[in-house]
Design a protein around this motif. Structure first.
Motif, PDB file in Angstrom:
ATOM      1  N   PHE A  95       0.847  -1.194   0.000  1.00 19.94           N
ATOM      2  CA  PHE A  95       0.000   0.000   0.000  1.00 19.94           C
ATOM      3  C   PHE A  95       0.883   1.245   0.000  1.00 19.94           C
ATOM      4  CE2 PHE A  95      -2.087   3.480   2.133  1.00 19.94           C
ATOM      5  CZ  PHE A  95      -3.297   3.544   1.477  1.00 19.94           C
ATOM      6  N   ILE A  96       0.616   2.194  -0.900  1.00 20.15           N
ATOM      7  CA  ILE A  96       1.363   3.437  -1.012  1.00 20.15           C
ATOM      8  C   ILE A  96       0.405   4.595  -0.745  1.00 20.15           C
ATOM      9  CG2 ILE A  96       2.748   4.904  -2.538  1.00 20.15           C
ATOM     10  CD1 ILE A  96       4.070   2.245  -1.737  1.00 20.15           C
ATOM     11  N   PRO A  97       0.824   5.593   0.041  1.00 20.57           N
ATOM     12  CA  PRO A  97      -0.071   6.715   0.341  1.00 20.57           C
ATOM     13  C   PRO A  97      -0.485   7.477  -0.916  1.00 20.57           C
ATOM     14  CG  PRO A  97       1.872   6.745   1.764  1.00 20.57           C
ATOM     15  CD  PRO A  97       2.122   5.725   0.703  1.00 20.57           C
ATOM     16  N   ASN A  98      -1.594   8.168  -0.820  1.00 20.58           N
ATOM     17  CA  ASN A  98      -2.065   9.039  -1.893  1.00 20.58           C
ATOM     18  C   ASN A  98      -1.284  10.344  -1.846  1.00 20.58           C
ATOM     19  OD1 ASN A  98      -3.410  10.630  -3.701  1.00 20.58           O
ATOM     20  ND2 ASN A  98      -5.372  10.596  -2.627  1.00 20.58           N
ATOM     21  N   TRP A  99      -0.435  10.572  -2.850  1.00 24.32           N
ATOM     22  CA  TRP A  99       0.436  11.753  -2.861  1.00 24.32           C
ATOM     23  C   TRP A  99      -0.201  12.935  -3.589  1.00 24.32           C
ATOM     24  CZ3 TRP A  99       5.724  11.709  -1.089  1.00 24.32           C
ATOM     25  CH2 TRP A  99       6.123  10.481  -0.529  1.00 24.32           C
ATOM     26  N   VAL A 102      -3.492  16.450  -0.003  1.00 23.41           N
ATOM     27  CA  VAL A 102      -2.801  16.691   1.268  1.00 23.41           C
ATOM     28  C   VAL A 102      -3.459  15.945   2.417  1.00 23.41           C
ATOM     29  CG1 VAL A 102      -2.251  18.443   3.006  1.00 23.41           C
ATOM     30  CG2 VAL A 102      -1.824  18.911   0.591  1.00 23.41           C
ATOM     31  N   GLU A 103      -4.771  16.099   2.569  1.00 24.49           N
ATOM     32  CA  GLU A 103      -5.441  15.496   3.722  1.00 24.49           C
ATOM     33  C   GLU A 103      -5.440  13.969   3.652  1.00 24.49           C
ATOM     34  OE1 GLU A 103      -6.250  17.121   6.417  1.00 24.49           O
ATOM     35  OE2 GLU A 103      -5.469  18.906   5.411  1.00 24.49           O
ATOM     36  N   SER A 104      -5.686  13.423   2.479  1.00 15.74           N
ATOM     37  CA  SER A 104      -5.641  11.964   2.333  1.00 15.74           C
ATOM     38  C   SER A 104      -4.237  11.441   2.587  1.00 15.74           C
ATOM     39  CB  SER A 104      -6.099  11.558   0.932  1.00 15.74           C
ATOM     40  OG  SER A 104      -7.436  11.934   0.720  1.00 15.74           O
ATOM     41  N   PHE A 105      -3.243  12.166   2.093  1.00 18.35           N
ATOM     42  CA  PHE A 105      -1.848  11.770   2.314  1.00 18.35           C
ATOM     43  C   PHE A 105      -1.518  11.747   3.802  1.00 18.35           C
ATOM     44  CE2 PHE A 105       2.602  13.119   2.947  1.00 18.35           C
ATOM     45  CZ  PHE A 105       3.253  12.084   2.304  1.00 18.35           C
ATOM     46  N   GLU A 110      -0.073   8.675   8.409  1.00 18.11           N
ATOM     47  CA  GLU A 110      -0.217   8.462   9.852  1.00 18.11           C
ATOM     48  C   GLU A 110      -0.532   6.996  10.155  1.00 18.11           C
ATOM     49  OE1 GLU A 110      -2.926  10.063  13.634  1.00 18.11           O
ATOM     50  OE2 GLU A 110      -3.107  11.006  11.662  1.00 18.11           O
ATOM     51  N   PHE A 111      -1.417   6.419   9.360  1.00 20.87           N
ATOM     52  CA  PHE A 111      -1.788   5.019   9.562  1.00 20.87           C
ATOM     53  C   PHE A 111      -0.610   4.094   9.304  1.00 20.87           C
ATOM     54  CE2 PHE A 111      -3.394   0.962   8.030  1.00 20.87           C
ATOM     55  CZ  PHE A 111      -4.288   0.609   9.020  1.00 20.87           C
ATOM     56  N   GLN A 197       6.417  17.431  -2.249  1.00 23.29           N
ATOM     57  CA  GLN A 197       5.736  16.942  -3.439  1.00 23.29           C
ATOM     58  C   GLN A 197       4.221  16.985  -3.243  1.00 23.29           C
ATOM     59  OE1 GLN A 197       6.548  12.853  -4.347  1.00 23.29           O
ATOM     60  NE2 GLN A 197       6.066  13.051  -6.515  1.00 23.29           N
ATOM     61  N   VAL A 198       3.780  16.847  -1.997  1.00 25.15           N
ATOM     62  CA  VAL A 198       2.356  16.924  -1.670  1.00 25.15           C
ATOM     63  C   VAL A 198       1.966  18.365  -1.357  1.00 25.15           C
ATOM     64  CG1 VAL A 198       0.548  16.096  -0.128  1.00 25.15           C
ATOM     65  CG2 VAL A 198       2.405  14.563  -0.805  1.00 25.15           C
ATOM     66  N   TYR A 199       2.751  19.014  -0.524  1.00 25.79           N
ATOM     67  CA  TYR A 199       2.503  20.421  -0.183  1.00 25.79           C
ATOM     68  C   TYR A 199       3.155  21.298  -1.264  1.00 25.79           C
ATOM     69  CZ  TYR A 199       1.076  18.855   4.486  1.00 25.79           C
ATOM     70  OH  TYR A 199       0.421  18.253   5.543  1.00 25.79           O
ATOM     71  N   ASN A 200       2.702  21.151  -2.503  1.00 27.03           N
ATOM     72  CA  ASN A 200       3.432  21.748  -3.625  1.00 27.03           C
ATOM     73  C   ASN A 200       3.066  23.201  -3.916  1.00 27.03           C
ATOM     74  OD1 ASN A 200       0.896  21.388  -4.758  1.00 27.03           O
ATOM     75  ND2 ASN A 200       1.492  19.539  -5.883  1.00 27.03           N
TER      76      ASN A 200
END
Length: 477
Positions: A95-99, A102-105, A110-111, A197-200
């Motif tokens: 499982f790879i985080p959603n990049w 922001v909130e989903s990432f 965290e999980f 990359q997420v907080y772009n």
């Protein structure tokens, strides 16, 4: 007569019903006993069974991710420890985080960081003791060099007993694929939660209204860009990619020692590396021997630096010895240390976070000069066990340089000295050299937003989007 016949008939009728009902109950329980995974009142084998989620939090994440990433899921067993199902899809893909959001990432990371799923755990059954070594790799986007590093890991003695932790700050499927092929040791993947990359388009990434790096200060004031008043002594404004290196370095240290459930009571050695280092096959063996000798000859040494930064001599390998020294930026590569180093360093938050240098190593050198009494004493093998492959990339790129040429050069050094690897003993000469007094900042860390974020990471604060807005607002107070 007729009445007796009717009573007899009713009696036989009810008796038959009782016998039939008893047989049904018997069959049902017999089926349940042979099929414990199915309840006897749900015998439809074609009906999909609902997976029980670990808790409401995981259930919410799973439902939110179902539409955008159907191949992944958080399937776990209530009250159980089946984390493998929580971090892998049914096809075995991690499982790879959603990049992209922001909130989903933030929720995904965290999980995953909290779960700490160990890949290859069943095969190697890692057991962490005070004598264990955990390798900690800061990973970015260099899949080719990471592959070379992992190849070197696979050749090391004791690697099957070693846990590797990869700390990511960039989404790269090539990088994830390289790591997923590891089959020679247990490993864990963690994710830096504030990746630019997420907080772009907001801090800690580049806000659209931030000042460009080389903008003259008077022009910045005219434009009224966000950080116009926070230019470094060299006339430069903040660059998010450079600032992230220092934030990520600090975050993973803080996470490993304070928040990682796998290492909460770990008293062994953390061996910190970048993803473009190549290791000699006797590296783990040498660290073990050096650590045993250090307890006798240099108990005040809080760190082992396992690689040289410059030239490599045949005679240095032949001796098998290590030397005493002080930490300073550029003194070598590959840092091995225990929790006692972290305890020293944690008391120096302001020295590290407020020093105007976006390089974590130069900031650490400032800490050792100003905050750690007597400096940071280290041990370093004369013959390098860690080599830098990334000289062709990074801040000082050379177009004519090829990483494969660098690798061949390193392999040549190791071949010429292969008879001197795995020394029986590690000798440590008496005495330390004079300490370096160099303590000049290189800039790139004048922005007060970086100061505030750094201090909050030290304080073990989890930063939300709202927190970042408040930090950003400090520019205008």
């Amino acid at each position: 007569m007729r009445l007796s016949a009717m009573k007899t008939a009713l009696f036989l009728f009810y008796l038959c019903l009782l016998i039939f009902a008893g047989l049904q109950i018997y069959v049902a329980f017999a089926y349940y006993g042979n099929n414990k995974k199915k309840m006897f009142w749900n015998l439809d084998r074609n009906k999909p069974h609902r997976h029980i989620q670990i808790d409401d939090y995981a259930n919410n994440i799973a439902s939110e991710n179902a539409s955008r990433r159907p191949q992944y899921g958080y399937v776990t067993k209530r009250g159980g420890t089946n984390i493998q199902e929580a971090t892998q899809s049914r096809t075995g893909v991690p499982f790879i985080p959603n990049w992209k959001d922001v909130e989903s990432f933030r929720r995904d990371v965290e999980f995953l960081n909290h779960q700490g799923f160990i890949h290859n755990e069943v095969k190697f059954k890692p057991r962490l003791t005070a004598e264990s070594i955990v390798i900690l790799v800061q990973v970015h986007s260099r899949a080719d060099q990471l592959q070379m590093q992992i190849d070197s890991f696979s050749r090391m003695r004791y690697i099957n007993e070693t846990l590797i932790i990869f700390s990511h700050d960039f989404y790269s499927q090539n990088v994830f694929d390289v790591i997923a092929k590891i089959d020679f040791c247990p490993y864990v993947q963690i994710f830096y939660p504030y990746a630019i990359q997420v907080y772009n388009n907001q801090f800690p990434g580049d806000d659209p209204k931030d000042c460009p790096r080389n903008l003259v200060k008077d022009e910045a004031r005219k434009r009224k860009c966000n950080n116009a008043e926070y230019q470094d002594p060299y006339g430069h404004y903040r660059e998010a990619p450079h600032a992230q290196l220092k934030h990520h370095w600090l975050w993973k240290m803080q996470f490993i020692f304070e928040n990682c459930s796998l290492l909460r009571n770990f008293e062994g050695i953390i061996f910190r590396l970048d993803d473009d280092y190549y290791l000699a096959e006797d590296t783990m063996d040498y660290i073990r021997k050096l650590d045993r000798q250090s307890r006798i000859q240099c108990p005040e040494c809080k760190m082992y630096i396992m690689g040289q930064s410059t030239v490599y001599s045949h005679d240095e390998y032949k001796s098998g010895a290590a030397k005493k020294d002080y930490w300073w930026a550029g003194n070598g590569r590959g840092m091995a240390f225990r929790k006692d180093f972290w305890k020293l360093f944690k008391d120096c938050a302001k020295s590290f976070c407020l020093f105007d240098d976006c390089n974590w190593d130069w900031s650490l050198m400032h800490v050792t000069a100003k905050c750690i009494p007597g400096g940071l004493k280290i041990l370093k093998p004369l013959g390098s066990r860690v080599f830098h492959l990334g000289r062709c990339k990074g801040f000082h790129q050379n177009r004519s340089c090829k990483t494969t040429d660098v690798l061949n050069y390193v392999l040549g050094i190791l071949r010429r000295n292969r008879n001197y690897l795995f020394p029986e003993n590690v000798n440590i000469p008496i005495g330390f050299p004079s300490r370096s007094k160099l303590d000049v900042p290189n800039g790139g860390w004048t922005d007060i937003r970086d100061h505030e974020m750094c201090l909050r990471i030290f304080n073990n604060e989890s930063l939300s989007t709202t927190d970042f807005r408040k930090i950003h607002q400090k520019l205008f107070n």
